[in-house]
Design an enzyme around this catalytic site. Sequence first.
Site, mmCIF file in Angstrom:
data_model
loop_
_atom_site.group_PDB
_atom_site.id
_atom_site.type_symbol
_atom_site.label_atom_id
_atom_site.label_comp_id
_atom_site.label_asym_id
_atom_site.label_seq_id
_atom_site.Cartn_x
_atom_site.Cartn_y
_atom_site.Cartn_z
ATOM 1 C CE LYS A 183 -2.763 -3.362 -12.547
ATOM 2 N NZ LYS A 183 -3.483 -2.591 -13.142
ATOM 3 C CD GLU A 264 -6.521 1.925 2.669
ATOM 4 O OE1 GLU A 264 -7.661 2.095 2.099
ATOM 5 O OE2 GLU A 264 -5.881 2.935 2.076
ATOM 6 C CB CYS A 301 -9.076 5.319 1.846
ATOM 7 S SG CYS A 301 -7.550 5.903 2.219
#
Lengths: 528, 528
Positions: A183, A264, A301
Amino acid sequence: MITGKNYIGNKLSSSGNKTFTTFNPESNTENYWKLYEASDAEVDEAMRLAHDAFKVYKTMPGRRKGDFLNHIALEIEALGDKLIKVYCEETGLPEGRAKGERARTVGQLRMFANLVEEGSWVQATIDTALPDRAPMAKPDLRKMMLPLGPVVVFGASNFPLAYSTAGGDTASALASGCPVVVKSHPMHAGTGELVASAIIRAAEKTGMPNGVFSNLNSSGIEVGKKLVEHPLSKAIGFTGSIKGGRALYDMAANREEPIPVFAEMGSVNPVVFLPRALKEKGKTLAKTYAGSITLGAGQFCTNPGLLFAIDSVELDSFIEELATEIVKVKPFCMLNPQIKKYYQANKSKVQSETGVQIKASLDDSPDNYANQALAIVSGSTFIVNKSLQNEVFGPFSMIVKCSSIKELESAITVLEGQLTGTIVSENNEIFYYKEVVAALQNRVGRLIFNGVPTGVEVCSAMQHGGPYPASTDSRFGAVGSQAIYRWVRPVSFQNWPNELLPLELQDDNPLEINRTLNGDLIQNNSKR
Amino acid sequence: MITGKNYIGNKLSSSGNKTFTTFNPESNTENYWKLYEASDAEVDEAMRLAHDAFKVYKTMPGRRKGDFLNHIALEIEALGDKLIKVYCEETGLPEGRAKGERARTVGQLRMFANLVEEGSWVQATIDTALPDRAPMAKPDLRKMMLPLGPVVVFGASNFPLAYSTAGGDTASALASGCPVVVKSHPMHAGTGELVASAIIRAAEKTGMPNGVFSNLNSSGIEVGKKLVEHPLSKAIGFTGSIKGGRALYDMAANREEPIPVFAEMGSVNPVVFLPRALKEKGKTLAKTYAGSITLGAGQFCTNPGLLFAIDSVELDSFIEELATEIVKVKPFCMLNPQIKKYYQANKSKVQSETGVQIKASLDDSPDNYANQALAIVSGSTFIVNKSLQNEVFGPFSMIVKCSSIKELESAITVLEGQLTGTIVSENNEIFYYKEVVAALQNRVGRLIFNGVPTGVEVCSAMQHGGPYPASTDSRFGAVGSQAIYRWVRPVSFQNWPNELLPLELQDDNPLEINRTLNGDLIQNNSKR
């Protein structure tokens, strides 16, 4: 050329009638290409093709899968400057970053190609029969890892290459023997299509079954929901926000047949500055950390979002230095106006919390450019207000000023799960803070000594994942060769005919892999 | 003596006022000892003690944990005949089974003791620094498995020793470094208390922290729910029904911080009889399978509940033989009146389904004794009626008579996930049924050639687990040394000072374990 269409297996398809566009945050204009939102029928066809492809793909030998992965790398490189141009137009990221990320992406693909070509990753374990054992004969048992089935991968906003279409999730899933349905992330769906076209070309050139890979465009949540709830999908990979990851996790857990989700998600990557380090190298640390906090507009992140230290004159000097350095950095363009909007909103929310003081803030950067900022809060306030742990995705960090070691330890103890935790120490100073280190170890997937959390090495000793909400399952990681184990399960063969066993488990070890035989590791020395 | 109290850490406790009893199905009478249902305060105290104990226990070297596990085995043996007596009184199982299960239980404890004393199980992986690498230095990264935190274990009704208080879940969790809180199975809570007392004595003798183990009694679902939802519990182990396991999975997934649940649940263990095998050895097979189906009153998770074959004269003879053999077996006492009641109800439910024919049934066994039975259904009926896959826990099996190989393959394809799948073949006959084998492999955790699914070898090549609903996470298993990986997560140390690293990761490898160094497996030859 970007067609804007979905890849349903090898076929370009646009059966739906909804379209959307991507945005160039640098020029503050819409990009001209249109993307076709995948229709329900396209989602279903992609999953069915993946299901059928699995039957063939899962039995492919490692060298065939390796060939496929290496060809994906080649085809991505063959996209040349066109890929870099579209990447930059869809993200506002500089060309150097685009090229670096492309290098990492093809590097990951080649790492997984090597892993599966060598073959020992399947953890072949053989316990031979003891037909004369009393009171019961022991059967011959042989075990190895086999792929789960079609994996759905969600592209990440902040890694259009390395954690999207052909990124680490896709590379590890394809390496394991699982077909992949991506996606595509709506903010860089043009980049996604180019990469998808490279994967499809590689699949065709290396004779992979149609459906081993599909790429679906969508600007909303419906396509993702359908993919996760589709009975033929067997596992999910996601990189993004806690809200998004948790929503997918909940959908997958509520299925009739629950499936594993590796998401994550958020992390504020706590850093503990020990007193002597601040005293001896405060100035250098301020420069280094201003760089780490603002790197790539803080859109990593592993961005250091919380800085812990014990109150002192040295800490005050460090804060002054850091504040000065942070506003000095030339602001970066953020990935998307939406991301800048969220950044501003999240920053304002933190600022409005009781006890939070804004120490430095750049408030006049151009459209879509990040206004880096630094805040301060006391340890006692931090400990009681959980919302101060919320990630502010962008170039923002908050100093938590603790009144004592004890308070610092308590503040670390109440932390949510994190990807990383860093200790900044002057030589052996860390030896006096063992409780702090133990508390930090309990909350993180990776401990760093005297460094910055940004920069994630791709290797087998890397752990990128951590206790919730850093990831949905701390027992796995998203970076490095070990990421393959998210998509496989052990299968045992009992008294199975030798010729019908997978090659990895046959008596004469035709693939020459390392195996465990009756408890002993048997290493294939010819390969070393 | 059975006090009926809970062990909250090392302390016997009965602060609640609800009591319950266990039942002797053999004599059809209540046992005289009373069990005290754990109160909310006791649940909370057990979890807090486990949380505190974790801080100390997780850092214990392998030889200390091994010492603890070995002492548990010794203390269980020291319980002597008293344990065997109570076991039999609470289950109706024969003494031989009790002794066999005790041997397996202490064997498992000693296997995990050896595993952690040796130490290589932590998968130590070291990638050393490349300070001169361009464009960026590569840091030193070292990774190993570390325990998750307090684990909650639910005892199994059908394995009072090997999969309950000190069974495989508890042994593997304690080995990994996780404290354990057991929710004792209410049907054999007296046995549970005796085993718990052995664990507590071992903990005290080997200097383990108070709270490393607790044992809670409960006859309902409330205590289990509180344990799963308690913020200090970090993982769940369960063996039992799909309904029970799924309920725990859902509770754990709905927590603010979701935690992993490994539930080993239902399985009907399909067996495919190939035509020539039926022709050549039908009579022997009928005897063997009558034994496997009725073994221990069919109260095994590996009981063969579905037998697939292609319609033929030989199949009809086999069915006649099997029917004759099955009713010939002397009926066994079931674990509990409740279990017999469920068995009868589930059997009746299957019988009432359209197209199901009862071929043989023993209908006059004494109270709590199982009435073994055999049913037949056509492949076409089986394929369209999913409820025919429901496990009938007890000595029951259903033959699925397929009209063709194609129908047999379709029937295998629609199977839910299973622990095992068996192919019964005459020599090389299996080579002509590769599609059937491939379909079966996709649905199971263990493939068996020419054997029976009952009997689970405890070794590292065993996989006991499978696609949902055989277990909630097919990537792990409940039996054998690999079961330890359910309770650990990888943690990386970046540029960490050598003296502060866990011993497993230090430069000179003081524990002499096998490690992966820069991609190469470094084996400690002195240990082989």
